[in-house]
Design an enzyme around this catalytic site. Structure first.
Site, PDB file in Angstrom:
ATOM      1  N   SER A  96       0.946  -1.165  -0.127  1.00 33.81           N
ATOM      2  CA  SER A  96       0.036  -0.031  -0.154  1.00 33.81           C
ATOM      3  C   SER A  96       0.931   1.201  -0.034  1.00 33.81           C
ATOM      4  O   SER A  96       2.111   1.214   0.422  1.00 33.81           O
ATOM      5  CB  SER A  96      -0.893   0.179   1.249  1.00 33.81           C
ATOM      6  OG  SER A  96      -1.733  -0.980   1.220  1.00 33.81           O
TER       7      SER A  96
HETATM    8  N1  SAH Z   1      -0.196  -5.570   4.051  1.00 39.76           N
HETATM    9  C1  SAH Z   1       0.630  -5.869   2.678  1.00 39.76           C
HETATM   10  C2  SAH Z   1      -0.094  -5.565   1.496  1.00 39.76           C
HETATM   11  C3  SAH Z   1      -1.342  -6.147   1.175  1.00 39.76           C
HETATM   12  S1  SAH Z   1      -1.861  -6.690  -0.723  1.00 39.76           S
HETATM   13  C4  SAH Z   1       2.064  -5.060   2.889  1.00 39.76           C
HETATM   14  O1  SAH Z   1       2.267  -4.354   3.900  1.00 39.76           O
HETATM   15  O2  SAH Z   1       2.902  -5.262   1.896  1.00 39.76           O
HETATM   16  C5  SAH Z   1      -2.659  -7.711  -0.022  1.00 39.76           C
HETATM   17  C6  SAH Z   1      -2.300  -9.148   0.279  1.00 39.76           C
HETATM   18  O3  SAH Z   1      -3.494  -9.604   0.604  1.00 39.76           O
HETATM   19  C7  SAH Z   1      -1.864  -9.835  -0.821  1.00 39.76           C
HETATM   20  O4  SAH Z   1      -0.625 -10.359  -0.687  1.00 39.76           O
HETATM   21  C8  SAH Z   1      -3.060 -10.904  -1.001  1.00 39.76           C
HETATM   22  O5  SAH Z   1      -2.299 -11.910  -1.385  1.00 39.76           O
HETATM   23  C9  SAH Z   1      -3.533 -11.181   0.287  1.00 39.76           C
HETATM   24  N2  SAH Z   1      -4.723 -11.691   0.506  1.00 39.76           N
HETATM   25  C10 SAH Z   1      -5.907 -11.904  -0.364  1.00 39.76           C
HETATM   26  N3  SAH Z   1      -6.946 -12.723  -0.163  1.00 39.76           N
HETATM   27  C11 SAH Z   1      -6.605 -12.927   1.236  1.00 39.76           C
HETATM   28  C12 SAH Z   1      -7.024 -13.841   2.132  1.00 39.76           C
HETATM   29  N4  SAH Z   1      -8.284 -14.475   2.245  1.00 39.76           N
HETATM   30  N5  SAH Z   1      -6.287 -14.233   3.331  1.00 39.76           N
HETATM   31  C13 SAH Z   1      -5.028 -13.606   3.471  1.00 39.76           C
HETATM   32  N6  SAH Z   1      -4.451 -12.854   2.658  1.00 39.76           N
HETATM   33  C14 SAH Z   1      -5.091 -12.536   1.511  1.00 39.76           C
END
Ligand code: SAH
Length: 248
Positions: A96
């Site tokens: 993000s």
């Molecule tokens: N917080 C992260 C960015 C998140 S991007 C950072 O600091 O870099 C969103 C993430 O959510 C992605 O890596 C994606 O694979 C994950 N995601 C999507 N659906 C999910 C689920 N059901 N459970 C856990 N992670 C999930």
């Protein structure tokens, strides 16, 4: 003879201490992994993109000014690490925008010792920021490669207390529940009921809520005396929550 040796000893000590005092900072600058342009870029990000908006929590500002965001992304993109936008982290996912990380952290108001659950580990950056506030950070990632990379990175950077799990965050992490705060960093069109269930009384949950293909509203749910309160904050665009969330 003895009389004359005391000033000599004092002088010798003074010289050793002074040399040490002058050399130590020099040595630490030389061995620091951060070059001055990285430090300057991070400072600029805090001033312009965080303080310049509505990030007022001094702790959040201090932490974002310290955590090496550039080490959470691929080398080829490191020059953009402190820019005012999200960046790719592989597998079509993104880290993000710094402002959004700061805002979500500020909203959650995590205190030392509180338990925080993050859904969507991604690069591990948000988890690292949270780990600067409490030693009880739990994070779940649904993509195996990202989970492995983030776990390794967090360990290497000294965040070994962060517990990383490979799985569907929709179901929360029952084993460590209840949590004081839950942060969902992927978009869903509803709040997963298990996450609400695993929230303590007095707990806070923040989630990008809305269409998973376009935009969402950053939403804060708070639980107090058994009552649930919902606040819609600002418009955001997150990658979708996959797995169980898409079946409902
Ligand atoms: N917080 C992260 C960015 C998140 S991007 C950072 O600091 O870099 C969103 C993430 O959510 C992605 O890596 C994606 O694979 C994950 N995601 C999507 N659906 C999910 C689920 N059901 N459970 C856990 N992670 C999930």
């Amino acid at each position: 003879m003895l009389k004359a040796s005391w000033p000599t000893i004092t002088r010798t000590f003074a010289t050793v201490f002074l040399t040490g005092a002058l050399l130590l900072p020099l040595i630490s600058v030389c061995y620091s992994s951060e070059d001055p342009s990285t430090i300057a870029a991070r400072k600029r990000m805090v001033e312009r993109d965080l303080k310049g908006r509505d990030i007022k929590d001094p702790q959040v500002l201090e932490i974002m000014g310290r955590v090496p965001r550039h080490l959470f992304i691929d080398k080829s993109l490191q020059s953009q690490a402190y820019a005012d936008h999200p960046l790719p982290i592989g597998e079509g996912q993104t880290i993000s925008q710094p402002y959004i990380v700061a805002l979500m952290t500020q909203i959650l108001q995590v205190k030392p010792g509180e338990k925080v659950l993050e859904i969507g580990t991604g690069s591990g950056y948000q988890a690292a920021v949270l780990a600067e506030l409490t030693d009880k950070v739990y994070t779940i990632e649904i993509r195996e490669t990202l989970t492995r990379q983030a776990a390794q990175r967090l360990k290497q950077l000294g965040y070994e207390k962060v517990r990383v799990k490979y799985g569907d965050g929709y179901f929360g992490w029952e084993e460590y529940a209840p949590f004081d705060a839950v942060i969902v960093t992927c978009a869903a069109n509803h709040i997963p009921p298990p996450l609400i269930k695993q929230l303590k009384d007095g707990g806070r949950l923040v989630i990008p809520l809305g269409s998973t293909t376009y935009f969402q509203t950053l939403t804060l749910l708070t639980r107090k005396h058994g009552k649930t309160d919902i606040q819609h904050l600002i418009g955001v665009a997150f990658v979708p929550m996959i797995g169980e969330a898409q079946k409902r």
